[in-house]
Scaffold this motif. Structure first.
Motif, PDB file in Angstrom:
ATOM      1  N   ARG A 219     -46.016  34.389  25.689  1.00  0.00           N
ATOM      2  CA  ARG A 219     -46.960  35.440  26.070  1.00  0.00           C
ATOM      3  C   ARG A 219     -46.282  36.807  26.036  1.00  0.00           C
ATOM      4  NH1 ARG A 219     -48.003  31.118  29.415  1.00  0.00           N
ATOM      5  NH2 ARG A 219     -50.132  30.286  29.264  1.00  0.00           N
ATOM      6  N   GLY A 220     -46.999  37.786  25.515  1.00  0.00           N
ATOM      7  CA  GLY A 220     -46.492  39.151  25.553  1.00  0.00           C
ATOM      8  C   GLY A 220     -46.429  39.639  26.988  1.00  0.00           C
ATOM      9  N   GLY A 221     -45.340  40.326  27.345  1.00  0.00           N
ATOM     10  CA  GLY A 221     -45.173  40.828  28.709  1.00  0.00           C
ATOM     11  C   GLY A 221     -45.283  42.333  28.760  1.00  0.00           C
ATOM     12  N   ALA A 222     -44.287  42.989  29.343  1.00  0.00           N
ATOM     13  CA  ALA A 222     -44.292  44.447  29.438  1.00  0.00           C
ATOM     14  C   ALA A 222     -44.026  45.051  28.066  1.00  0.00           C
ATOM     15  CB  ALA A 222     -43.219  44.892  30.428  1.00  0.00           C
ATOM     16  N   GLY A 223     -44.803  46.091  27.731  1.00  0.00           N
ATOM     17  CA  GLY A 223     -44.561  46.759  26.458  1.00  0.00           C
ATOM     18  C   GLY A 223     -45.758  46.854  25.542  1.00  0.00           C
ATOM     19  N   GLY A 224     -46.904  46.363  25.988  1.00  0.00           N
ATOM     20  CA  GLY A 224     -48.139  46.513  25.218  1.00  0.00           C
ATOM     21  C   GLY A 224     -48.095  45.885  23.839  1.00  0.00           C
ATOM     22  N   ASP A 225     -48.509  46.661  22.822  1.00  0.00           N
ATOM     23  CA  ASP A 225     -48.578  46.140  21.453  1.00  0.00           C
ATOM     24  C   ASP A 225     -47.224  45.655  20.948  1.00  0.00           C
ATOM     25  OD1 ASP A 225     -51.291  46.587  21.214  1.00  0.00           O
ATOM     26  OD2 ASP A 225     -51.040  48.618  20.406  1.00  0.00           O
TER      27      ASP A 225
ATOM     28  N   ALA B   5     -44.782  44.356  22.670  1.00  0.00           N
ATOM     29  CA  ALA B   5     -44.485  43.054  23.274  1.00  0.00           C
ATOM     30  C   ALA B   5     -45.246  41.947  22.547  1.00  0.00           C
ATOM     31  CB  ALA B   5     -44.861  43.060  24.759  1.00  0.00           C
ATOM     32  N   ASN B   6     -46.499  42.220  22.204  1.00  0.00           N
ATOM     33  CA  ASN B   6     -47.306  41.226  21.495  1.00  0.00           C
ATOM     34  C   ASN B   6     -46.777  40.966  20.081  1.00  0.00           C
ATOM     35  OD1 ASN B   6     -49.028  40.964  23.695  1.00  0.00           O
ATOM     36  ND2 ASN B   6     -50.407  42.567  22.976  1.00  0.00           N
ATOM     37  N   LEU B   7     -46.294  42.016  19.429  1.00  0.00           N
ATOM     38  CA  LEU B   7     -45.713  41.851  18.098  1.00  0.00           C
ATOM     39  C   LEU B   7     -44.449  40.999  18.159  1.00  0.00           C
ATOM     40  CD1 LEU B   7     -46.189  45.467  16.696  1.00  0.00           C
ATOM     41  CD2 LEU B   7     -47.267  43.386  15.801  1.00  0.00           C
ATOM     42  N   PHE B   8     -43.630  41.237  19.192  1.00  0.00           N
ATOM     43  CA  PHE B   8     -42.409  40.439  19.325  1.00  0.00           C
ATOM     44  C   PHE B   8     -42.742  39.001  19.737  1.00  0.00           C
ATOM     45  CE2 PHE B   8     -38.403  39.121  21.476  1.00  0.00           C
ATOM     46  CZ  PHE B   8     -37.598  39.155  20.344  1.00  0.00           C
ATOM     47  N   ALA B   9     -43.833  38.826  20.482  1.00  0.00           N
ATOM     48  CA  ALA B   9     -44.262  37.475  20.838  1.00  0.00           C
ATOM     49  C   ALA B   9     -44.549  36.665  19.574  1.00  0.00           C
ATOM     50  CB  ALA B   9     -45.506  37.530  21.727  1.00  0.00           C
ATOM     51  N   TYR B  10     -45.165  37.314  18.584  1.00  0.00           N
ATOM     52  CA  TYR B  10     -45.427  36.630  17.310  1.00  0.00           C
ATOM     53  C   TYR B  10     -44.115  36.270  16.618  1.00  0.00           C
ATOM     54  CZ  TYR B  10     -46.383  35.819  12.428  1.00  0.00           C
ATOM     55  OH  TYR B  10     -46.395  35.266  11.167  1.00  0.00           O
TER      56      TYR B  10
ATOM     57  N   GLY C 287     -51.655  42.216  14.553  1.00  0.00           N
ATOM     58  CA  GLY C 287     -50.918  41.049  14.071  1.00  0.00           C
ATOM     59  C   GLY C 287     -49.964  40.453  15.088  1.00  0.00           C
ATOM     60  N   GLY C 288     -50.090  40.887  16.326  1.00  0.00           N
ATOM     61  CA  GLY C 288     -49.255  40.326  17.385  1.00  0.00           C
ATOM     62  C   GLY C 288     -49.940  39.159  18.064  1.00  0.00           C
ATOM     63  N   LEU C 289     -49.303  38.648  19.107  1.00  0.00           N
ATOM     64  CA  LEU C 289     -49.839  37.524  19.877  1.00  0.00           C
ATOM     65  C   LEU C 289     -49.945  37.899  21.345  1.00  0.00           C
ATOM     66  CD1 LEU C 289     -47.918  34.359  18.579  1.00  0.00           C
ATOM     67  CD2 LEU C 289     -50.343  34.859  18.278  1.00  0.00           C
TER      68      LEU C 289
END
Length: 358
Positions: free
Chosen positions: A115-121, A123-128, A156-158
């Motif tokens: 799950r994406g945490g702190a950092g918004g978009d 964080a979601n990109l790194f989650a992917y 394109g993130g998660l």
């Protein structure tokens, strides 16, 4: 240690008799249980047998040395005694490792949650990217992966990825990945070129069998919803999404990956059982936290375990102080060196704690 080894040797001899007994063989479930137990202790018993053989050889030499009159032969025998002593130490260390209590979950398949945490978009990109890392690592180990619930973003993130990994020793290798993963890099959207820090949480849960977690139907609330996604006839018209709530704990599982409501329900139940197993195990661990001081932190979701620094091309695991300057390959699933280092460190800590905890 040796009392335990002697008992294991007795059990080994008894099991050998049982697995060859025609009456036991006729009871297949019982026979399988005995053969598994036998396989589990065989390596340790064989190593202990080797230990006893070398100890006897050393004792025999010590008794023969005073009787030997030839000085050159006596010197050779004394060298052999020293060689035996060194070999005994090596085998003893190996036995200590073999006697360490095995994690009962090591051979199980895995439910992994990212799950994406702190950092918004960002964080979601790194989650992917972490999701892709573990998929590639699974491919290197020839493990099977299956998506359970994937929630993507427009960039394109998660937001969230829940997926299963099945294969030999996958939990044993992946269990140290649970925790907070921190990334430091310049986001593509950053015009000033400033390095941002974001976080992603990873949870690694052992997939459990029905006999390990019993769920009463009256404790479940199951809702069927329309799947959400990029659009299309299926998404708009079919109520195949399953939301399963375990009322006593408040744990909620959402599954919409399959078009079939039945398949989504099966996947949701699988995830729920693993989360409940993890929940109850965590409660137990809190009560006996003093006994977990020797562990490398396999369960605390809030623990920052690793930093991925892209400007410097390095990845650092904070639990063992290990830094690798091969971040590009690491992100492509080449993480075995780190995985092995974590396992070795965990084992060394348990060895230093001795056998009193057993």
């Amino acid at each position: 240690m040796f009392k335990k080894l002697d008992k294991m040797l007795e059990r080994y001899e008894k099991l050998n008799q049982l697995v060859g007994d025609a009456e036991v063989i006729a009871r297949m479930d019982e026979w399988r249980s005995y053969t598994k137990e036998l396989a589990d202790i065989t390596e340790t018993v064989e190593k202990y047998t080797e230990y006893k053989k070398v100890v006897k050889e050393q004792e025999d030499l010590k008794q023969m040395i005073p009787l030997e009159t030839d000085a050159e032969m006596k010197a050779l025998m004394q060298e052999e005694v020293q060689a035996c002593k060194e070999k005994i130490q090596v085998i003893s260390d190996q036995l200590k490792i073999l006697l360490l209590p095995k994690d009962p979950n090591d051979d199980k398949n895995v439910i992994m949650e990212i799950r994406g945490g702190a950092g918004g978009d960002e964080a979601n990109l790194f989650a992917y990217e972490l999701y892709r890392l573990y998929i590639k690592y699974a491919e290197k180990n020839r493990w099977k992966t299956e998506d359970i619930e994937i929630s993507t973003t427009e960039l394109g993130g998660l937001k969230e990825a829940v997926f299963s990994i099945s294969g030999k020793s996958c939990y044993a290798k992946l269990k140290y990945e649970s925790g907070v993963h921190r990334v430091q890099r310049v986001p593509e959207t950053e015009s000033q070129g400033r390095v941002h820090t974001s976080t992603v949480t990873v949870a690694v849960l052992p997939e459990v069998e029905d006999v390990e977690v019993n769920i009463d139907e009256k404790d479940l609330k199951v809702d069927t919803l329309r799947s959400s996604g990029a659009g299309g006839q299926h998404v708009n018209k079919t109520e195949s999404c399953i939301r399963m709530t375990h009322l006593p704990t408040g744990i909620v599982v959402l599954c919409q990956d399959e078009r079939s409501q039945t398949k989504n329900r099966e996947k949701a139940m699988k995830v729920l059982k693993s989360r409940l197993y993890d929940y109850y195990q965590s409660q137990y661990d809190k009560e006996y936290s003093e006994n977990r001081k020797s562990q490398v932190g396999t369960g605390d979701r809030s623990e920052r375990i690793r930093t991925y620094n892209f400007p410097q091309g390095r990845v650092t695991d904070h639990r063992i102080g290990m830094t690798l300057y091969s971040l590009e390959n690491f992100m492509l699933g080449d993480i075995e060196e780190m995985v092995e280092a974590l396992a070795i460190h965990d084992r060394e800590l348990k060895l230093s704690a001795g056998f009193d905890e057993e």
